[in-house]
Structure formats: structure tokens, C-alpha cells
Write an enzyme that holds these catalytic residues in place. Structure first.
Site, PDB file in Angstrom:
ATOM      1  CD  GLU A  91       3.732  -6.611  -5.367  1.00  0.00           C
ATOM      2  OE1 GLU A  91       3.567  -7.735  -5.843  1.00  0.00           O
ATOM      3  OE2 GLU A  91       3.796  -5.589  -6.078  1.00  0.00           O
TER       4      GLU A  91
ATOM      5  CD  GLU B  38      -1.171  -6.512  -7.301  1.00  0.00           C
ATOM      6  OE1 GLU B  38      -2.022  -6.980  -6.493  1.00  0.00           O
ATOM      7  OE2 GLU B  38      -0.107  -5.998  -6.927  1.00  0.00           O
TER       8      GLU B  38
HETATM    9  N1  3HC Z   1      -2.285   4.235 -10.721  1.00  0.00           N
HETATM   10  C1  3HC Z   1      -2.595   5.388 -11.324  1.00  0.00           C
HETATM   11  N2  3HC Z   1      -3.621   6.177 -10.958  1.00  0.00           N
HETATM   12  C2  3HC Z   1      -4.352   5.755  -9.919  1.00  0.00           C
HETATM   13  C3  3HC Z   1      -4.098   4.566  -9.238  1.00  0.00           C
HETATM   14  C4  3HC Z   1      -2.997   3.780  -9.669  1.00  0.00           C
HETATM   15  N3  3HC Z   1      -2.662   2.635  -9.065  1.00  0.00           N
HETATM   16  N4  3HC Z   1      -5.020   4.410  -8.255  1.00  0.00           N
HETATM   17  C5  3HC Z   1      -5.812   5.490  -8.321  1.00  0.00           C
HETATM   18  N5  3HC Z   1      -5.419   6.297  -9.320  1.00  0.00           N
HETATM   19  C6  3HC Z   1      -6.005   7.596  -9.697  1.00  0.00           C
HETATM   20  C7  3HC Z   1      -7.436   7.448 -10.164  1.00  0.00           C
HETATM   21  O1  3HC Z   1      -7.504   7.156 -11.527  1.00  0.00           O
HETATM   22  C8  3HC Z   1      -8.003   8.813  -9.828  1.00  0.00           C
HETATM   23  O2  3HC Z   1      -7.584   9.685 -10.837  1.00  0.00           O
HETATM   24  P1  3HC Z   1      -8.512  10.941 -11.268  1.00  0.00           P
HETATM   25  O3  3HC Z   1      -8.664  11.775 -10.034  1.00  0.00           O
HETATM   26  O4  3HC Z   1      -7.755  11.551 -12.368  1.00  0.00           O
HETATM   27  O5  3HC Z   1      -9.813  10.314 -11.718  1.00  0.00           O
HETATM   28  C9  3HC Z   1      -7.266   9.206  -8.556  1.00  0.00           C
HETATM   29  O6  3HC Z   1      -6.094   8.366  -8.514  1.00  0.00           O
HETATM   30  C10 3HC Z   1      -8.059   8.963  -7.289  1.00  0.00           C
HETATM   31  O7  3HC Z   1      -8.544   7.625  -7.290  1.00  0.00           O
HETATM   32  P2  3HC Z   1      -9.930   7.254  -6.609  1.00  0.00           P
HETATM   33  O8  3HC Z   1     -10.992   8.143  -7.140  1.00  0.00           O
HETATM   34  O9  3HC Z   1     -10.080   5.790  -6.783  1.00  0.00           O
HETATM   35  O10 3HC Z   1      -9.607   7.645  -5.094  1.00  0.00           O
HETATM   36  P3  3HC Z   1     -10.209   7.045  -3.752  1.00  0.00           P
HETATM   37  O11 3HC Z   1      -9.681   7.894  -2.666  1.00  0.00           O
HETATM   38  O12 3HC Z   1     -11.670   6.820  -3.887  1.00  0.00           O
HETATM   39  O13 3HC Z   1      -9.548   5.591  -3.618  1.00  0.00           O
HETATM   40  C11 3HC Z   1      -7.766   4.002  -3.667  1.00  0.00           C
HETATM   41  C12 3HC Z   1      -8.191   5.452  -3.354  1.00  0.00           C
HETATM   42  C13 3HC Z   1      -8.433   3.040  -2.697  1.00  0.00           C
HETATM   43  C14 3HC Z   1      -6.287   3.915  -3.525  1.00  0.00           C
HETATM   44  C15 3HC Z   1      -8.209   3.656  -5.115  1.00  0.00           C
HETATM   45  O14 3HC Z   1      -7.759   4.670  -5.977  1.00  0.00           O
HETATM   46  C16 3HC Z   1      -7.677   2.345  -5.655  1.00  0.00           C
HETATM   47  O15 3HC Z   1      -8.190   1.288  -5.300  1.00  0.00           O
HETATM   48  N6  3HC Z   1      -6.684   2.419  -6.537  1.00  0.00           N
HETATM   49  C17 3HC Z   1      -6.193   1.244  -7.233  1.00  0.00           C
HETATM   50  C18 3HC Z   1      -5.263   0.452  -6.402  1.00  0.00           C
HETATM   51  C19 3HC Z   1      -4.702  -0.695  -7.194  1.00  0.00           C
HETATM   52  O16 3HC Z   1      -5.384  -1.373  -7.941  1.00  0.00           O
HETATM   53  N7  3HC Z   1      -3.416  -0.956  -6.984  1.00  0.00           N
HETATM   54  C20 3HC Z   1      -2.735  -2.037  -7.632  1.00  0.00           C
HETATM   55  C21 3HC Z   1      -2.126  -1.524  -8.896  1.00  0.00           C
HETATM   56  S1  3HC Z   1      -1.362  -2.834  -9.803  1.00  0.00           S
HETATM   57  C22 3HC Z   1       0.122  -3.078  -9.041  1.00  0.00           C
HETATM   58  O17 3HC Z   1       0.398  -2.488  -8.039  1.00  0.00           O
HETATM   59  C23 3HC Z   1       1.032  -4.064  -9.699  1.00  0.00           C
HETATM   60  C24 3HC Z   1       2.195  -4.425  -8.827  1.00  0.00           C
HETATM   61  O18 3HC Z   1       1.949  -5.660  -8.228  1.00  0.00           O
HETATM   62  C25 3HC Z   1       3.463  -4.540  -9.643  1.00  0.00           C
END
Ligand code: 3HC
Ligand code: NAI
Length: 643
Positions: free
Chosen positions: A103, A123
Site C-alpha cells: 500500500e 491481509e
Molecule cells: N508484523 C510484525 N512482525 C512480523 C511481521 C509483521 N507484519 N512479519 C513478520 N514478522 C516477524 C515474524 O514474527 C518473525 O519474528 P521472530 O523472528 O520473532 O519469530 C520475523 O518477523 C521474521 O519473519 P519470518 O520468519 O516470517 O521471516 P521470513 O524471512 O521467512 O519471511 C516475510 C518474511 C515473507 C515478510 C514473512 O515474514 C511474512 O509473510 N510476513 C507477514 C506479511 C504480512 O502478512 N503482511 C501484512 C500485514 S497486515 C497489513 O499490512 C494491514 C495493512 O493493510 C493495513
């Protein structure tokens, strides 16, 4: 967290550095907000590149903030501010631009991505809808159809596809910062494209929306976010920008506070925690470069496929030449299926098969790092296999059993160097199912245990450590679930009502339909084995059906009848007759209480498992049921659902 500003002539480079994934917490939102003001006020700057340090571009909103009240600057306002900035911003994307990250990228005037990057709006996988214009700007950027696919599935797309959909403006290789600065300089020589919020959007006709709604309702099985996302997209396509933004924000805030979102956040953090067990943080796992599988039946072939998918060379050992031939067919079928479903190309499937050496001579295993046994569920057969492995394999080779029920301590008896022995319990189909139960014995070394977890990471599986008991975590709870479901039948509750109630709860199938599909005979034989060993195992209703030849779909009937060529279950008069006398005449449990009773029973078994130390934490139990047994993810698993 730092946001730094560099200058390269007339182009400013704003670098976000907020490990681990540059999540958009409040202080980062504020810092980017301030950077817009600083650079707008700087007359020497004509364009801005937004780039991230570390493994990824901004991976989204900070999920840890979701349980708390939102604090300004709010993300939608930040995206608007970027769009309204006096200078064009260029998002330079590596890793993943997800959710709020994408976004923010849509607030920028341009998006440049490295070829290995991906973008998406995941999301709905967190039980929410995009909350900072994802449903409103995406259709204006890439059209309604692409937006609906991206937002309602939550699946990210790779850079090349993002380019073809219009989600990004350029895909580059090499040094992203250099390429993005060059892109910005070139962009300054041409008229700027319209801001996304000002672009027109064309809504498809109502029939198209109805079709989408039908398809998503079917797919979602009770999960609300995908349908609410579709609703936001429709408003975005039919109403003015500001109205659609208000609708999206209201939906986002409502869902963020919902039980489903809480359950999905619970899964999100449980999954990430599972791969990094704190109790093994100081232990270095062995490096696995080669593996072998003993037995090429249902599980052995699936495990071999999973290991090949992770790129490991494999040796597969079977009993004799005929069995080798059957194993080859099993493996071919798996990879052929992957080609048919478009998961692999012919060439990739061939490469997978070429990486498997098959035979019946254990001498081939002399230098293998890891051996996984998946032969018949029979202690004597398994012991004979480990006797061979003990003689043939290197003393430091990890030796694992895929047993479902046999006590691994008995299998390992007499094995030299039992510190390298462990249970690795895969789930069928092993190349698809994400769960891996890891079962150490009292002699398993921490290094071997840590290697089990490392292997799970290599295979992209969710590892859960389980102690030794009948059925470990998953099958033990399954047994209780089935027993409780049978108890309801005995009380007079119709079989079909129990299945319908569990489907209504979110399972793809109810407990009886699932047994008909998998076969009633496997659990029956296990009970018979225990009875033969002198254990007191009461007769189940399933036993009566199996003795009457009703083993499930494969015999034309189990708990239900099946018409030839038709897999839809039909309530069975024959079953009613067989069970007459064991089933009460009363109408049984009211329909709306069935799911609650069965899930509560699963959780009760889960609590016993925790008390006995079989599972390390409640969220591990939830992971087992969600990733191995079809428990609806959006309910968060039985422990979370009954907390
Ligand atoms: N918020 C907070 N912490 C997050 C996070 C997030 N969005 N995404 C990842 N983390 C944290 C994980 O909990 C993990 O923490 P830890 O080391 O303490 O366990 C650390 O970051 C690393 O995460 P991964 O082990 O998943 O790392 P990878 O390198 O394997 O993957 C990634 C990276 C592809 C970015 C994966 O972390 C991911 O898919 N994250 C989620 C992305 C997501 O869902 N984003 C949307 C959020 S909702 C949103 O944005 C709403 C908006 O529209 C207003
Ligand atoms: P299967 O009957 O499909 O395959 C067993 C294979 O082992 C056969 O191909 C057989 O030829 C081979 N075999 C037997 N003795 C052997 C020996 N001495 N050396 C080499 N190969 C030998 O059985 P399945 O279902 O694959 O089960 C295997 C193991 O996995 C069992 O312990 C089972 O409990 C466990 N398991 C099964 C699951 C399932 O859903 N089927 C799930 C998880 C574990």
C-alpha cells in the site's frame, strides 16, 4: 529503527531499516511521514527513492500492534501523504512488499522491483482486509479482476507477473538502488503518470460479482475476511474514492477486532515460533546433504518426494525388485500429478525422478547423512530395518522412524549410537502436508533433535515436538475425537448430522466421512493388534462395520453407502441395522451443540497431553490439528478456540 536520507544529485534515497522485516510500526510511519515533509521542503531534490535495508521491503503493518488501539499517523494517511508529495516517490522493492508495504508502494508514483521480489496483499490470511487502500487503489492500478484475485486469495505474485498485471512499472536485476535512482532520473524527463487515486476504474457487471461471491463463499468455508474483501472491492469499483476508503477502513477496524483475526494472528506467530524452538537455540544442527528412505509405499514415496522437492539427492530402499518397481510407480504418480496440476514442468519432474536412486541393497547407504524408515507398521519389520541400518550407516548418520503408533524406544532397542535416532512423523500425503511431528526418545541427542527441526525448515514444514505416547499429539487427539463422535452416535445423534456440524464448523469433512475416505481398517487393525497384545480395547462401532466388510469408500461403503462412481455419502440402512441395539432411540444431541462438544473433547485431550508434557505448549497442539488434521485455521486450533 532508522530512516535515513541520502542524496544523489537531485534524487534523494530514503532507506528504511527496521529489522527483521521493516514492519510499519508507529515510529516507522512517523519517520516516513517526516521524511516526506523534509524532502518536500528541499528545493535541491526532484525525486525520491524509497528503499529498505535487510531481507525485504516493508512486509506490512506491524501485526504485534493489532491488539492495541491505532496510533497516528495512520497508515492510510501516510499513503495519501506519499501520493500528495511534491516530488515523485519511487518504491524500490526487494524481498516482499506485502500488505501495508505494498500500500505504501502504491502511494509512491512508481514501483520498481528486483526480479526475485514479490508483491501482495495477504491481509485475508490474517482475518482482515487491507486497511490502507489495498482494496481501493489496486483496482485503479491493475483492474478489478487482478485486484479481486490478489486481495481475496491473499496470494503474493512474483515480480514478472506483477509487471504484466501493471502492479509494478519495471523489473530490474543487479543493484536495486542504482537501478531505482536511474529509473527516477529517467522518469523526471517525462510527464508524470496520474496518481492512482485519481485513475478511473470500471466495474464488471453484477453477474460477475455474484459469480465471484459464490466461488469465494465455497472456498472460504466460514472464513469471513475474503468475502468482506470482495465487498470492499465492489464498493471501490462502484463508489467514489473517498467513500470506498471510508468503507475499507471501517471494515478493516471491525475485522481487526474479530475472533477470526485473533485466531489467525495466533496461528501466524505460532507457525513462526515453531521453526525456531527456544530450547534448541544454542544447539547447532547437522548439515544434511543426502538422504535415504526405507520403504516406497504411500508414506515412503511421499517423503522421498518431499526430500526431492527440497533438492536433496535420495536413495530409496525397498524389499525386492518387485517392490522397487511399485515404489517407482508411486513416485512417478506423485510427480506426474504435480505436472498435471501445473506445479512442475515435465523437465522439473524428470529432474526430481533422476535424483532418486532405487534398490534393495543397504550397502548403498554407507555415506548417507539421514535415513527415514517408512516400512510396514510392524515392530519386528522395523527392528530388522534398523539392525541393517546400524551395521551399514555411518555412526553419525541420523536414523529416523516414521511410525504412527509404535513406541520409538522399542524400535531403537539395540541400535548402536542411539543418540542419532529420532521419530519424524510425516502426514499423508507427505509431500503436501505441512506438519512434521518430531519425537525424540530419552537417548536422542540435542543435536539430532535440532537437526529434525532444521530438516523441517529445509522441507518448508511446520515442526512440532511431541513426547512418546500412543499416537503422539495428533493421532491421540484424533482417537479421542472419533471416540466422542461415536459416543454421540450411541446417544442417537445421526451420523450425517455430526458430519454436517463439523463441516459447518469449518472442517472440509466430518469425522465419519473422513474415515470413509481414508479407510476404517487402519485404525481397526491397530486396535486388533493391541487386543492381541493383551490390552483391554473396548469394541468400537467402527469395529462392527469393518467386521461386516464396510471399510469405507474403497469397499463401496463404511459409515455411509456410496453409489458406484459417486463419492457423495448416502445415509445407510445397512449401517443402521448393524448398529441397532447399540444406538439409543432418542434424537441425540441438538445439532447446534455437536461441534462444541467435539471440539471441547479435543481440547480436553490436549490439556491432558500438556499436563503429561507430551506437547511443549498449547499453540503446538493447535499447529498439529490445523496443519495435520484439517482443523479450520481461522478458529486457531482446539486449544485457542476453547481458551
Ligand atoms: N508484523 C510484525 N512482525 C512480523 C511481521 C509483521 N507484519 N512479519 C513478520 N514478522 C516477524 C515474524 O514474527 C518473525 O519474528 P521472530 O523472528 O520473532 O519469530 C520475523 O518477523 C521474521 O519473519 P519470518 O520468519 O516470517 O521471516 P521470513 O524471512 O521467512 O519471511 C516475510 C518474511 C515473507 C515478510 C514473512 O515474514 C511474512 O509473510 N510476513 C507477514 C506479511 C504480512 O502478512 N503482511 C501484512 C500485514 S497486515 C497489513 O499490512 C494491514 C495493512 O493493510 C493495513
Ligand atoms: P505402505 O504399506 O503403503 O508402505 C510400506 C512399504 O514398506 C511397502 O512398500 C513395503 O514394500 C515396504 N517395506 C516393508 N518392509 C520393508 C523392508 N524390510 N525394507 C524395505 N521396505 C520394506 O505403508 P505406509 O502407509 O506408507 O506406512 C508406512 C509407515 O508410515 C508406517 O509405519 C505407518 O504407520 C506410517 N505412517 C503412515 C501414514 C499414512 O497415512 N499411511 C501417516 C504417517 C505415518
Amino acid at each position: 529503527m532508522t530512516v535515513s536520507i541520502d542524496r544523489d544529485g537531485e534524487v534523494a534515497i530514503v532507506t528504511v531499516d527496521n529489522p527483521p522485516v521493516n514492519a510499519l510500526g508507529q515510529s516507522l510511519r512517523q519517520a516516513v511521514w517526516d521524511a516526506v515533509g523534509t524532502l518536500d521542503a528541499d528545493p535541491a531534490i526532484r525525486a525520491v527513492v524509497l528503499i529498505c535495508a535487510g531481507r525485504t521491503f516493508i512486509a506490512g503493518a506491524d501485526v504485534t500492534e493489532f491488539g492495541k488501539p491505532p496510533v497516528p499517523p495512520h497508515l492510510p494517511d501516510l499513503v495519501d501523504r506519499l501520493e500528495q508529495a511534491g516530488k515523485p516517490w519511487v518504491a524500490a522493492i526487494h524481498g516482499s512488499a506485502l500488505g501495508g508495504g505494498f500500500e505504501v508502494a502504491m502511494g509512491c508514483r512508481f514501483r520498481v522491483a528486483l526480479d526475485a521480489a514479490s508483491v501482495g496483499l495477504p491481509e485475508v490470511t490474517l482475518g482482515i482486509v487491507p486497511g490502507a487502500s489495498g482494496t481501493v487503489r489496486t483496482p485503479r492500478l491493475a483492474g478489478v479482476e487482478a485486484a479481486v484475485d490478489l486481495v481475496t486469495t491473499g496470494r503474493p505474485v512474483k515480480a514478472a507477473r506483477a509487471l504484466s498485471l501493471g502492479l509494478v512499472d519495471a523489473v530490474v536485476t543487479g543493484d536495486l538502488r542504482v537501478e531505482a535512482v536511474a529509473f527516477a532520473r529517467k522518469a523526471l524527463t517525462q510527464p508524470l503518470p496520474q496518481q492512482i487515486s485519481a485513475r478511473p476504474v470500471t466495474s464488471p457487471d453484477p453477474a460477475w460479482w455474484d459469480e465471484q461471491k459464490k466461488a469465494i463463499t465455497k472456498r472460504a468455508k466460514g472464513e469471513v475476511a475474503p468475502l468482506r474483501a470482495l465487498d470492499c472491492l465492489r464498493v471501490a469499483a462502484e463508489a467514489p474514492f473517498a467513500e470506498a476508503m471510508a468503507h475499507e477502513r471501517a471494515t478493516f477496524l471491525e475485522l481487526r477486532a474479530s475472533d477470526q483475526a485473533a485466531a489467525l494472528r495466533h496461528m501466524f506467530f505460532a507457525e513462526r515460533g515453531a521453526t525456531k524452538p527456544a530450547h534448541l537455540a544454542e544447539v547447532t544442527p547437522r548439515h544434511i546433504r543426502s538422504a535415504a528412505v526405507i520403504g516406497g509405499g504411500t508414506m515412503g514415496a511421499g517423503i522421498a518426494a518431499a526430500l526431492r522437492d527440497a533438492g536433496l539427492p535420495i536413495i530409496l530402499i525397498e524389499r525386492d525388485a518387485d517392490a522397487v518397481q511399485r515404489a517407482r510407480v508411486n513416485l512417478d504418480n506423485i510427480f506426474d500429478g504435480a505436472v498435471k496440476r501445473g506445479k512442475l514442468t515435465e523437465a522439473q519432474a524428470q529432474a526430481r525422478i533422476d535424483g532418486v536412486t532405487m534398490g534393495s541393497d543397504y550397502a548403498r547407504l554407507a555415506d548417507t547423512d539421514l535415513v527415514i524408515e517408512a516400512v510396514f507398521e510392524d515392530l519386528a519389520v522395523k527392528r530388522a530395518v534398523f539392525a541393517e541400518l546400524g551395521q551399514t550407516c555411518r555412526a553419525d548418520a541420523i536414523l529416523a522412524t516414521n511410525t504412527s503408533y509404535i513406541d520409538p524406544r522399542l524400535i531403537a532397542q539395540g541400535l548402536p549410537h542411539p543418540d542419532r535416532f529420532i521419530g519424524l512423523h510425516f502426514f499423508s500425503p507427505a509431500n503436501v502436508m505441512k506438519l512434521l511431528e518430531i519425537v525424540p526418545t530419552p537417548t536422542t541427542s540435542p543435536e539430532t533433535l535440532a537437526t529434525g527441526f532444521a530438516l523441517a525448515r529445509q522441507l518448508a514444514k511446520i515442526p512440532v515436538q511431541a513426547g512418546i505416547c500412543d499416537g503422539f499429539i495428533g493421532n491421540r487427539i484424533l482417537k479421542r475425537y472419533r471416540a466422542e463422535a461415536e459416543a454421540l452416535v450411541r446417544q442417537g445423534t445421526p451420523i450425517a448430522a455430526i458430519d454436517a456440524a463439523m463441516r459447518g464448523y469449518g472442517f472440509a469433512m466430518g469425522p465419519f466421512e473422513a474415515q470413509d475416505l481414508g479407510g476404517l481398517d487402519i485404525a481397526f487393525l491397530q486396535r486388533e493388534g493391541a487386543r492381541a497384545a493383551g490390552q483391554d480395547v473396548p469394541e468400537t462401532l467402527g469395529d462392527i462395520l469393518v467386521r461386516a466388510g464396510r471399510k469405507g469408500q474403497k469397499t463401496g461403503g463404511g459409515w455411509y453407502d456410496y453409489r458406484p462412481g459417486d463419492r457423495s455419502p448416502q445415509p445407510s440402512q445397512a449401517v443402521a441395522s448393524l448398529l441397532a441395539g447399540r444406538v439409543s432411540d432418542s434424537s441425540g444431541l441438538p445439532f447446534d451443540q455437536i461441534a462444541n462438544v467435539l471440539v471441547t473433547a479435543m481440547a480436553a485431550e490436549g490439556h491432558a497431553i500438556l499436563t503429561e508434557g507430551i506437547a511443549r505448549c498449547a499453540s503446538d497442539i493447535d499447529l498439529v490439528k490445523v496443519h495435520g488434521y484439517g482443523f479450520p485455521r481461522w478458529r486457531g486450533g482446539p486449544m485457542f478456540a476453547t481458551r
